[in-house]
Design a protein around this motif. Structure first.
Motif, short mmCIF file in Angstrom:
data_model
loop_
_atom_site.label_atom_id
_atom_site.label_comp_id
_atom_site.label_asym_id
_atom_site.label_seq_id
_atom_site.Cartn_x
_atom_site.Cartn_y
_atom_site.Cartn_z
N PHE A 78 -10.56 -0.40 -3.92
CA PHE A 78 -9.54 -0.08 -2.93
C PHE A 78 -8.35 0.60 -3.61
CE2 PHE A 78 -5.74 -1.41 -0.52
CZ PHE A 78 -6.06 -0.88 0.72
N VAL A 79 -7.85 1.68 -3.02
CA VAL A 79 -6.68 2.40 -3.52
C VAL A 79 -5.66 2.48 -2.40
CG1 VAL A 79 -5.83 4.59 -4.45
CG2 VAL A 79 -8.14 3.81 -5.04
N ALA A 80 -4.44 2.01 -2.66
CA ALA A 80 -3.35 2.10 -1.69
C ALA A 80 -2.33 3.11 -2.20
CB ALA A 80 -2.70 0.74 -1.50
N ILE A 81 -2.01 4.10 -1.37
CA ILE A 81 -1.02 5.11 -1.72
C ILE A 81 0.24 4.83 -0.91
CG2 ILE A 81 -0.49 7.59 -1.79
CD1 ILE A 81 -2.93 6.93 -3.50
N SER A 82 1.34 4.63 -1.59
CA SER A 82 2.62 4.39 -0.91
C SER A 82 2.98 5.56 -0.03
CB SER A 82 3.73 4.20 -1.95
OG SER A 82 3.55 3.00 -2.65
N GLY A 83 3.84 5.29 0.93
CA GLY A 83 4.29 6.34 1.83
C GLY A 83 4.88 7.51 1.06
N GLN A 84 4.40 8.70 1.37
CA GLN A 84 4.87 9.92 0.72
C GLN A 84 5.79 10.67 1.66
OE1 GLN A 84 3.96 10.79 -2.66
NE2 GLN A 84 3.50 8.61 -2.38
N VAL A 85 6.84 11.23 1.10
CA VAL A 85 7.80 12.04 1.85
C VAL A 85 7.82 13.45 1.26
CG1 VAL A 85 9.21 10.08 2.60
CG2 VAL A 85 9.70 11.19 0.40
#
Length: 132
Positions: A29-36
């Motif tokens: 599992f890979v979680a990518i933080s919110g990108q702006v």
């Protein structure tokens, strides 16, 4: 390589746009933080321009996925945070530029009162699954 499985929704309810109701994956599992919409120098891209911000966000997501050894093909879920749902077409266009039609992840879109900085129009987080 084990690909995520897209499962049709019960009772044949079709998605309202380009996404899958259910995506099942096995692996890491890979979680990518919110990108702006910040570039590699930390500068805002596209002040007041939802299309430019969406393109930059998906470029940032591409870099994050690559750092984990993943691609957009591994993404199983996106969450979109928008200050105005009128920006959804910009998100959809940027997503379409990076995803094949047969690789549509599950998605959620939420309108929020504000993001961490007032010039941000949207933020996108992603979840991916890599093969074991």
């Amino acid at each position: 390589m084990s690909e995520p499985t897209r499962i049709p929704a019960p009772d044949g309810v079709a998605p309202a746009a380009h996404y899958s109701h259910v995506v099942m994956g096995t692996g890491r599992f890979v979680a990518i933080s919110g990108q702006v919409a910040l570039d590699e120098n930390g500068e805002l891209v596209g002040e007041g321009d939802p299309d430019a911000q969406a393109r930059q966000i998906f470029e940032n997501l591409r870099h994050c996925l690559a750092a984990a050894g993943a691609t957009f093909d591994n993404v199983v879920k996106f969450t979109y945070f928008l200050t105005d749902t009128a920006h959804l077409p910009a998100i959809r266009a940027a997503r379409t530029a990076h995803l094949a039609d047969d690789r549509l992840p599950a998605s959620s879109a939420v309108q929020v009162a504000a993001l961490v900085r007032p010039e941000f129009l949207m933020e996108v987080e992603a979840f991916a699954v890599l093969p074991e």
